[in-house]
Design a protein around this motif. Structure first.
Motif, short mmCIF file in Angstrom:
data_model
loop_
_atom_site.label_atom_id
_atom_site.label_comp_id
_atom_site.label_asym_id
_atom_site.label_seq_id
_atom_site.Cartn_x
_atom_site.Cartn_y
_atom_site.Cartn_z
N GLU A 165 0.81 -1.21 0.00
CA GLU A 165 0.00 0.00 0.00
C GLU A 165 0.85 1.26 0.00
N ARG A 166 2.16 1.14 0.26
CA ARG A 166 3.04 2.30 0.24
C ARG A 166 4.19 2.03 -0.71
N THR A 167 4.81 3.08 -1.15
CA THR A 167 5.94 2.92 -2.05
C THR A 167 7.23 3.17 -1.29
N GLY A 168 8.27 2.45 -1.64
CA GLY A 168 9.58 2.71 -1.05
C GLY A 168 9.86 1.87 0.18
N LYS A 169 8.94 1.76 1.13
CA LYS A 169 9.16 0.98 2.34
C LYS A 169 8.94 -0.49 2.02
N LYS A 170 9.92 -1.33 2.42
CA LYS A 170 9.88 -2.74 2.02
C LYS A 170 9.21 -3.65 3.04
N GLU A 171 9.29 -3.30 4.31
CA GLU A 171 8.77 -4.19 5.35
C GLU A 171 7.60 -3.52 6.07
N HIS A 172 6.50 -4.27 6.22
CA HIS A 172 5.30 -3.77 6.90
C HIS A 172 4.93 -4.80 7.96
N ILE A 173 5.10 -4.42 9.22
CA ILE A 173 4.79 -5.30 10.35
C ILE A 173 3.60 -4.72 11.09
N VAL A 174 2.64 -5.57 11.43
CA VAL A 174 1.49 -5.15 12.22
C VAL A 174 1.58 -5.82 13.58
#
Length: 664
Positions: free
Chosen positions: A174-183
């Motif tokens: 859902e975002r560009t550039g950031k590679k890791e998304h932790i919830v």
């Protein structure tokens, strides 16, 4: 930045010691110290974390969690305590404003958000009181730092314990550039002292008692007056159907404003500001609809981006979103609406005459206007110094007087100058530290050389400028040795061959002096002299010198005669007796031994037999009951001494060859 690596070093040194840090640093192949505002490669931090896990034998998630806790404390100690405390009144607000903190720090570190490359946070409240924390980062594998930092902040600032569990870990979409998304799922548990917990558990009873107490305190007359006064003002403040407690609250606050917990804002029926005043008063704002079409823009933005004077153009044609790194759509903006947004003008849409100017960045907040189905972007120019203002050919007058950006630019100008000075001082401090370290190393080398020439206590006295008095030693054991046929060898060899032979022999002998703790007095040509019991008296001086002599005979077998190619042969003489010892000379001071004991020891060597250890009778008396094998030589004529009864030392009955040679 160096601040992160410095924190990691501080953690290791504080909890595990300097030696562990040195070992870890050498394995990682990084320098010993880091400058706070200096940019370092991410690989350095990753290497340090990886090696810390291996050296300490601890899993990476535990190391990172501990680092997170320590990083929070380190930030507080480094002067960020008040800044962190004022981020929010509760944990939700604290997390929600972390991005704003990174935005501010980017000014201090003279880097834009994209250069600083800070992680980003988004938080969502759940109905059960828990929260979902979204963590975005370019740096993979560091997510376990977050529970450490957030947990420490929650405990310190809000007196609550939290548990954080990863519920989702994905590649960024859902975002560009950031590679890791932790919830993370964040659950909170308030901490109460025992007394407070009891009070909390019976809070309903306490409230009921409080109502009764207050009601009794108000007499009927005061209550009637208050009700009459309230009746004159209408029923908006204190309706008739309210409970007694609510009635009392309304009465108590009558004429003084409502209690904060019951605050409700009041809005005018229509907006009392005309369009022109709004656009002049808020010179940096934009309104755009779901299709990103511009409906309204402040006058200063129009001046900088002339294209905005054409209403209805698409906003993404003139700007791109720098932070947060999301697609330029209304849905993405709404998802991150609590974040600070940074826009940057597109160079291709600017006039050609502005080609040399840096692009303008705007920073502000998004507000969704549901009735109009439009988004309001309230912003200010993102400028760090007067220099950046001049580069964009702007002036302080272009910024509204009420906008604190004016003050921020001027204050930050001074702050940047102070930081530059601080950075220079830090570099100088680091240079001095390195020079001091090198000086200490050179000092140790100098001292080692000095201690090789003189006994340590004598050398220390000379360094302090004290006079060294000669000392008398009632009993010590002296050894002399020389190379058999050394004169003939010198006559048949090149000088360099003699030097190499003697150096090879003396290196072996020098090592043995350390093994058996005897003092090397001097070497003259092929002659080697040691003493036991001087300069520090010991009762085992004779045994030490005897073991050293046995080691010399063994070590000499490993040194080659440059003439014959066979192992060299040495003669060794030992004598025990009293001596006088002291420092002779000032230019090249030497620790020398004086007395007849020295002469007799020399005679024992000169009247000795190749590859044999020649003992005087006094040396024999010291060794005869010490588990050594000794044979009698008999009486011999000794130059200047007449007839003397002497002996040969054969071996140590209780020590192996490896023990004599100091081998494992």
């Amino acid at each position: 930045y160096g601040f992160i690596n410095t924190c990691l070093k501080s953690l290791v040194v504080e909890k595990y010691g300097e030696e562990t840090w040195e070992k870890l640093r050498l394995q990682a192949g990084v320098q010993d110290s880091f400058l706070t505002f200096e940019v370092y490669k991410d690989e350095i931090t990753m290497q340090l974390v990886d090696k810390a896990c291996k050296v300490l034998g601890v899993p990476a998630d535990i190391v990172l969690r501990e680092f997170g806790k320590y990083f929070f404390e380190f930030c507080k100690r480094s002067g960020y305590d008040h800044m962190l405390r004022t981020l929010g009144g509760n944990l939700y607000e604290f997390i929600e404003n972390l991005d704003a903190l990174h935005s501010y720090l980017s000014l201090s570190y003279q880097a834009s958000l994209i250069e600083m490359n800070a992680p980003s946070f988004r938080v969502e409240k759940n109905e059960d009181g828990s929260m979902h924390l979204h963590y975005y980062s370019d740096r993979r594998g560091l997510c376990h730092i977050v529970p450490g930092i957030i947990g420490a902040a929650a405990l310190d600032f809000f007196n609550i314990e939290i548990s954080m569990k990863i519920v989702n870990q994905t590649e960024e979409e859902e975002r560009t550039g950031k590679k890791e998304h932790i919830v993370f799922l964040v659950t909170q548990t308030p901490l109460f002292p025992c007394k407070e917990r009891n009070e909390f558990s019976s809070s309903s009873q306490c409230l009921a008692d409080s109502e009764k107490q207050i009601e009794n305190q108000l007499n009927k007359e005061d209550l009637e007056k208050a009700k009459n006064a309230n009746g004159d003002r209408g029923n908006s403040v204190c309706p008739v159907k309210k409970s007694h407690w609510k009635t009392l609250r309304g009465i108590i606050t009558l004429g003084k404003g409502k209690l904060l917990r019951g605050f409700d804002p009041v809005y005018p029926k229509s907006l009392w500001i005309d369009t022109k005043t709004f656009c002049n008063g808020l010179p940096f704002h934009m309104v755009f609809d779901k299709e990103l079409k511009v409906k309204q823009a402040g006058v200063s933005i129009q001046k900088i981006v002339p294209g905005l004077q054409t209403m209805g153009i698409c906003l993404d044609q003139y700007f791109r979103i720098v932070h947060p790194e999301v697609p330029f759509t209304i849905s993405s903006i709404q998802k991150f609406i609590n974040s600070q947004f940074v826009f940057q003008t597109r160079r291709e849409m600017m006039p050609e005459s502005w080609e040399e100017r840096p692009m303008l960045e705007l920073r502000g907040q998004m507000l969704w206007m549901e009735p109009l189905q439009c988004m309001l972007y309230l912003c200010s120019p993102l400028l760090r110094s007067l220099h950046e203002l001049e580069e964009r050919q702007m002036h302080i007058a272009d910024i509204a007087p009420h906008d604190v950006t004016r003050d921020l630019i001027l204050l930050n100008q001074q702050r940047l100058a102070e930081m530059e000075l601080s950075s220079q001082l830090e570099r100088k401090k680091e240079e001095l530290r390195i020079l001091s370290k090198h000086l200490e190393e050179e000092k140790k080398k100098t001292e080692a050389l000095l201690y090789a020439m003189l006994p340590q206590h004598v050398a220390n006295q000379l360094k302090e400028g004290k006079r060294v008095e000669a000392g008398e030693f009632k009993e010590c054991t002296i050894l002399f040795s020389d190379v058999v046929t050394f004169t003939n060898i010198c006559a048949q060899c090149e000088p360099i061959q003699i030097v190499l032979m003697l150096n090879s022999m003396y290196l072996r002998f020098d090592r043995l002096t350390t093994v058996h703790d005897v003092y090397k007095v001097e070497t003259i040509g092929d002659a080697y002299m040691v003493v036991g019991g001087v300069p520090v008296p010991v009762p085992t001086h004779a045994e030490r010198v005897a073991n050293f002599a046995l080691g010399m005979i063994m070590a000499a077998k490993g040194v080659q005669n440059p003439v014959s190619g066979n192992p060299i042969q040495i003669r060794v003489g030992i004598h025990t007796g009293p001596v006088l010892a002291g420092v002779v000379g000032e230019k090249m001071p030497r620790y020398c031994l004086f007395g007849d004991t020295v002469n007799i020891a020399s005679r024992m060597e000169s009247h000795g037999v190749p590859s044999k250890i020649h003992l005087s009778s006094s040396a024999y008396q010291c060794l005869k009951y010490k588990n050594f094998e000794i044979t009698e030589r008999g009486e011999i004529e000794v130059k200047g001494k007449g007839k003397m009864h002497t002996y040969f030392l054969i071996r140590n009955k209780s020590a192996t060859e490896n023990e004599i040679m100091g081998r494992p």
